[in-house]
Design an enzyme around this catalytic site. Structure first.
Site, mmCIF file in Angstrom:
data_model
loop_
_atom_site.group_PDB
_atom_site.id
_atom_site.type_symbol
_atom_site.label_atom_id
_atom_site.label_comp_id
_atom_site.label_asym_id
_atom_site.label_seq_id
_atom_site.Cartn_x
_atom_site.Cartn_y
_atom_site.Cartn_z
ATOM 1 N N CYS A 160 0.945 -1.274 0.030
ATOM 2 C CA CYS A 160 -0.115 -0.150 -0.084
ATOM 3 C C CYS A 160 0.967 1.177 0.070
ATOM 4 O O CYS A 160 0.778 2.040 -0.906
ATOM 5 C CB CYS A 160 -0.949 -0.057 1.299
ATOM 6 S SG CYS A 160 -2.134 -1.249 1.140
ATOM 7 N N ARG A 180 -0.766 3.949 -2.165
ATOM 8 C CA ARG A 180 -1.678 3.966 -3.143
ATOM 9 C C ARG A 180 -3.041 3.814 -2.656
ATOM 10 O O ARG A 180 -4.139 4.409 -3.345
ATOM 11 C CB ARG A 180 -1.573 2.492 -4.092
ATOM 12 C CG ARG A 180 -1.637 1.396 -3.489
ATOM 13 C CD ARG A 180 -1.605 0.121 -4.358
ATOM 14 N NE ARG A 180 -1.520 -1.070 -3.421
ATOM 15 C CZ ARG A 180 -2.682 -1.715 -3.090
ATOM 16 N NH1 ARG A 180 -3.831 -1.142 -3.415
ATOM 17 N NH2 ARG A 180 -2.627 -2.768 -2.375
ATOM 18 N N ASP A 183 -7.087 3.127 4.289
ATOM 19 C CA ASP A 183 -8.230 3.168 5.219
ATOM 20 C C ASP A 183 -7.828 4.002 6.467
ATOM 21 O O ASP A 183 -7.087 3.986 7.386
ATOM 22 C CB ASP A 183 -8.239 1.799 5.822
ATOM 23 C CG ASP A 183 -9.348 1.693 6.816
ATOM 24 O OD1 ASP A 183 -9.544 2.732 7.603
ATOM 25 O OD2 ASP A 183 -9.486 0.431 7.303
ATOM 26 N N ASN A 191 0.518 4.442 9.323
ATOM 27 C CA ASN A 191 1.348 4.742 8.223
ATOM 28 C C ASN A 191 1.962 6.103 8.451
ATOM 29 O O ASN A 191 3.265 6.193 8.207
ATOM 30 C CB ASN A 191 0.452 4.955 6.703
ATOM 31 C CG ASN A 191 -0.369 3.812 6.412
ATOM 32 O OD1 ASN A 191 -1.381 3.610 6.087
ATOM 33 N ND2 ASN A 191 0.462 2.605 6.416
ATOM 34 N N TYR A 223 -14.562 3.156 5.269
ATOM 35 C CA TYR A 223 -15.782 2.266 5.030
ATOM 36 C C TYR A 223 -17.054 2.801 5.562
ATOM 37 O O TYR A 223 -17.153 3.374 6.687
ATOM 38 C CB TYR A 223 -15.161 0.991 5.791
ATOM 39 C CG TYR A 223 -14.121 0.461 4.928
ATOM 40 C CD1 TYR A 223 -14.604 -0.522 3.572
ATOM 41 C CD2 TYR A 223 -12.767 0.394 4.987
ATOM 42 C CE1 TYR A 223 -13.649 -1.145 2.730
ATOM 43 C CE2 TYR A 223 -11.950 -0.205 4.247
ATOM 44 C CZ TYR A 223 -12.262 -1.056 3.007
ATOM 45 O OH TYR A 223 -11.332 -1.531 2.113
ATOM 46 N N SER A 282 -11.814 -3.856 7.808
ATOM 47 C CA SER A 282 -12.268 -4.750 6.650
ATOM 48 C C SER A 282 -10.983 -5.659 6.295
ATOM 49 O O SER A 282 -9.961 -5.215 5.778
ATOM 50 C CB SER A 282 -12.877 -3.805 5.520
ATOM 51 O OG SER A 282 -13.620 -3.005 5.959
#
EC number: 2.1.1.45
Length: 283
Positions: A160, A180, A183, A191, A223, A282
């Site tokens: 990611c 890219r 969440d 991150n 989400y 998720s």
């Protein structure tokens, strides 16, 4: 902290509902989010509007630096994030490239430390960057990339946060990191801790001052089952002042990071926070 909350509010105000085929859920999505971390001022971007954790994020970063390809190695240094991807992903379990229990394949740090060359052998991207920066060299290509489409089939997960580009200006080191997909309620805290810490560590072991870390996210999303908690709980809380990250000053080389450094060599001070929020994850 404000920029994190601004991004969360932007997702709610400007986001477009997109169906995610992998999870079967809808996401509110925005394209292009830019975050800036002032490593020079040691404003550690640990979320304060909910209790957040940093040790696993830094442990995972250490595993990437070491080129780990096995979830057991990550567990041994305090990171459990790879257990499911290595052992519970049916597509990877059926993959002939999987070597057995806990094997992750050629993902993340493996690419960073041993990128395969078409004529044989491999490239240690991180070693090259450290060597250059230690000599005061910036060839405008001090890039650490984990994104190798030619070997996606040989790993359990595409990266990611996939590229880290270092820039040396005078005696100050800067970093631009590219992601890219993110969440935002769950993943971004992880991150941004890694982006900040990577610049701080690289500056320390190459003998430079840390500057600014720029974090560029392409697809930022929340989400549908996370939305209520974000709107009704987290965004209604007042943020606290950012804490500080203290790194063991005895860490002086890439070899140190590869061998004896542990999560105990990192400490966060002055961390005030609200209560934890259990956002749905998720898979």
């Amino acid at each position: 902290m404000k920029q994190y909350l601004d991004l969360c509010q932007r997702l709610i105000d400007e986001g477009t509902w997109v169906e995610n085929s992998r999870t079967g859920k809808r996401c509110l999505t925005v394209i292009n989010a830019d975050l800036v971390y002032h490593v020079d001022k040691n404003e550690f971007p640990l979320i304060t509007t909910r209790k957040s954790f940093y040790k696993a994020a830094i442990a995972e970063l250490l595993g990437y630096i070491r080129g780990y390809d096995n979830a057991a190695d990550f567990r041994a240094i305090g990171c459990n994030t790879w257990n499911a991807n290595a052992n519970d992903n049916q597509a990877w379990l059926d993959n002939p490239h999987r070597k057995g229990i806990d094997d992750m394949g050629r993902v993340y740090g493996v690419q960073g430390r041993a990128w395969s060359k078409p004529d044989g052998g491999c490239i240690d991207q991180l070693r090259k960057i450290v060597d250059d920066l230690s000599k005061g060299i910036d060839d405008r290509g001090e890039i650490l990339s984990f994104y190798n489409p030619g070997e996606f089939h040989m790993g359990c997960l595409r990266p990611c946060m996939h590229t880290h580009n270092f820039s040396l200006v005078g005696d100050t080191l800067h970093l631009t990191s590219f992601q890219r997909s993110c969440d935002v309620p769950l993943g971004l805290n992880f991150n941004q801790v890694q982006v900040f810490t990577l610049l701080a560590l690289m500056a320390q072991i190459t003998g430079h001052k840390p500057g600014t870390a720029f974090h560029k996210i392409v697809n930022a999303h929340i989400y549908e089952d996370q939305l209520e908690l974000m709107q009704e709980v987290q965004l209604k809380r007042e943020p606290f002042t950012s804490p500080k990250l203290v790194i063991n000053p005895n860490i002086k080389s890439l070899e140190d990071l590869e061998t004896w450094v542990s999560i105990d060599d990192f400490e966060v001070t002055g961390y005030e926070h609200h209560e934890a929020i259990s956002y749905p994850f998720s898979v």
